[in-house]
Enzyme design. Sequence first.
Site, PDB file in Angstrom:
ATOM      1  N   ASP A 155       1.023  -0.959  -0.376  1.00 60.11           N
ATOM      2  CA  ASP A 155      -0.141  -0.248   0.256  1.00 60.11           C
ATOM      3  C   ASP A 155       1.133   1.253  -0.128  1.00 60.11           C
ATOM      4  OD1 ASP A 155      -2.351   1.237   0.076  1.00 60.11           O
ATOM      5  OD2 ASP A 155      -1.831   1.928   2.251  1.00 60.11           O
ATOM      6  N   GLU A 189       5.248   5.194   3.678  1.00 58.94           N
ATOM      7  CA  GLU A 189       4.706   6.531   3.652  1.00 58.94           C
ATOM      8  C   GLU A 189       5.968   7.080   4.441  1.00 58.94           C
ATOM      9  OE1 GLU A 189       1.684   7.977   3.995  1.00 58.94           O
ATOM     10  OE2 GLU A 189       2.836   9.665   4.319  1.00 58.94           O
ATOM     11  N   ASN A 211      10.205   6.747   0.177  1.00 61.28           N
ATOM     12  CA  ASN A 211      10.249   7.576  -0.557  1.00 61.28           C
ATOM     13  C   ASN A 211      10.067   6.666  -1.430  1.00 61.28           C
ATOM     14  OD1 ASN A 211       8.921   8.508  -3.122  1.00 61.28           O
ATOM     15  ND2 ASN A 211      10.606  10.202  -2.942  1.00 61.28           N
ATOM     16  N   ASP A 261      -1.818  12.636  -2.784  1.00 62.94           N
ATOM     17  CA  ASP A 261      -1.493  13.261  -2.681  1.00 62.94           C
ATOM     18  C   ASP A 261      -1.290  14.101  -4.483  1.00 62.94           C
ATOM     19  OD1 ASP A 261      -1.147  13.397  -0.293  1.00 62.94           O
ATOM     20  OD2 ASP A 261       1.207  13.412  -0.302  1.00 62.94           O
ATOM     21  N   LYS A 275      -0.483  21.631  -9.261  1.00 65.90           N
ATOM     22  CA  LYS A 275      -0.205  22.791 -10.145  1.00 65.90           C
ATOM     23  C   LYS A 275       0.826  22.061 -11.085  1.00 65.90           C
ATOM     24  CE  LYS A 275       0.339  26.593  -6.372  1.00 65.90           C
ATOM     25  NZ  LYS A 275       1.363  27.010  -6.168  1.00 65.90           N
ATOM     26  N   ASP A 296     -10.159  11.098  -5.595  1.00 64.99           N
ATOM     27  CA  ASP A 296     -11.948  11.713  -5.940  1.00 64.99           C
ATOM     28  C   ASP A 296     -11.108  12.947  -6.506  1.00 64.99           C
ATOM     29  OD1 ASP A 296     -10.361  12.502  -3.470  1.00 64.99           O
ATOM     30  OD2 ASP A 296     -11.257  14.119  -3.106  1.00 64.99           O
TER      31      ASP A 296
HETATM   32  C1  SAM Z   1      -4.188  12.166   0.955  1.00 65.13           C
HETATM   33  S1  SAM Z   1      -2.738  11.149   1.425  1.00 65.13           S
HETATM   34  C2  SAM Z   1      -3.601   9.250   1.645  1.00 65.13           C
HETATM   35  C3  SAM Z   1      -3.806   8.006   2.467  1.00 65.13           C
HETATM   36  C4  SAM Z   1      -4.113   6.993   2.248  1.00 65.13           C
HETATM   37  N1  SAM Z   1      -4.033   6.571   1.595  1.00 65.13           N
HETATM   38  C5  SAM Z   1      -5.289   7.550   2.858  1.00 65.13           C
HETATM   39  O1  SAM Z   1      -6.376   6.976   1.638  1.00 65.13           O
HETATM   40  O2  SAM Z   1      -6.440   7.917   3.558  1.00 65.13           O
HETATM   41  C6  SAM Z   1      -2.038  10.256   1.094  1.00 65.13           C
HETATM   42  C7  SAM Z   1      -0.935   9.695   1.261  1.00 65.13           C
HETATM   43  O3  SAM Z   1       0.800   9.914   0.670  1.00 65.13           O
HETATM   44  C8  SAM Z   1       2.019  10.017   1.510  1.00 65.13           C
HETATM   45  N2  SAM Z   1       3.131   9.880   0.547  1.00 65.13           N
HETATM   46  C9  SAM Z   1       2.958  11.004  -0.611  1.00 65.13           C
HETATM   47  N3  SAM Z   1       3.742  10.910  -1.508  1.00 65.13           N
HETATM   48  C10 SAM Z   1       4.289   9.509  -1.352  1.00 65.13           C
HETATM   49  C11 SAM Z   1       5.408   8.817  -1.514  1.00 65.13           C
HETATM   50  N4  SAM Z   1       5.968   9.774  -2.711  1.00 65.13           N
HETATM   51  N5  SAM Z   1       6.111   8.233  -0.722  1.00 65.13           N
HETATM   52  C12 SAM Z   1       5.232   7.533   0.144  1.00 65.13           C
HETATM   53  N6  SAM Z   1       3.978   7.967   0.757  1.00 65.13           N
HETATM   54  C13 SAM Z   1       4.171   9.049   0.146  1.00 65.13           C
HETATM   55  C14 SAM Z   1       1.803  11.432   2.061  1.00 65.13           C
HETATM   56  O4  SAM Z   1       2.002  11.330   2.787  1.00 65.13           O
HETATM   57  C15 SAM Z   1       0.091  10.658   2.500  1.00 65.13           C
HETATM   58  O5  SAM Z   1       0.161   9.951   3.962  1.00 65.13           O
END
Ligand code: SAM
Length: 209
Positions: free
Chosen positions: A35, A60, A87, A113, A117, A149
Amino acid sequence: MRQHVNPLSKHFFEINPIPPLNEVFENPKLPLHLDIGCASGDFLFDLSLKNKDWNYIGIEIREKLVINANLKMKNRQYKNLYFSFGNANNIFDHPENKSLVDSIRSISFYFPDPWFKKKHHKRRVIQPEIINFLSNSMQSRSLIFIKTDVKELFEYMENIISASLKFKKLAKEDFLLNRSFNPNKIQTNREKYVILNQLKIYESIYMKI
Ligand SMILES: C[S@@+](CC[C@H](N)C(=O)[O-])C[C@H]1O[C@@H](n2cnc3c(N)ncnc32)[C@H](O)[C@@H]1O
């Protein structure tokens, strides 16, 4: 805690390797679900209890969330779950992580995320490089689940995955047929928020040909 971190910051170049699967799971031979962007890990805590025939790794980039998820693990008996800080775009660059892909049968990118932009699109987690690596390395019939979404982000992710030509988009009915494993049965925290606010969810499932 910071809401967004820039995955392209040099702070995230170095990655801790994920330990060998036989050190983290009771049965390392089980199929593996990854995940990506697992945040607090709540989704994987639920999924790993619901389906114990799989192993689960959450990746994460916000370290504090991973520390908290691992603290929660200490008080409970999870034998098929592991959380890793880093990452997601770099995990397969680490030589010790490359063999992980042999065990992966399914990956979720749920509500990544959006980085609205245009100049920030390169910070989005689904990029051609990671999809190309997966398309060349994942076993056939392995699955990729995407949900968001944000319509524009959905189209962006779909374009990248379908451009690889090695993933076939599944119709929902085809997927549900004879499947014992379905991560879509559990809602993520973001998904619960989106449903509560009656926003539209865009989702697809891809299978490696
Ligand atoms: C909007 S949240 C959604 C979290 C979860 N998947 C949910 O649906 O509730 C996006 C998550 O992805 C993490 N994230 C963003 N870029 C990432 C990356 N390159 N590698 C790992 N995690 C990342 C962020 O820190 C954040 O916790």
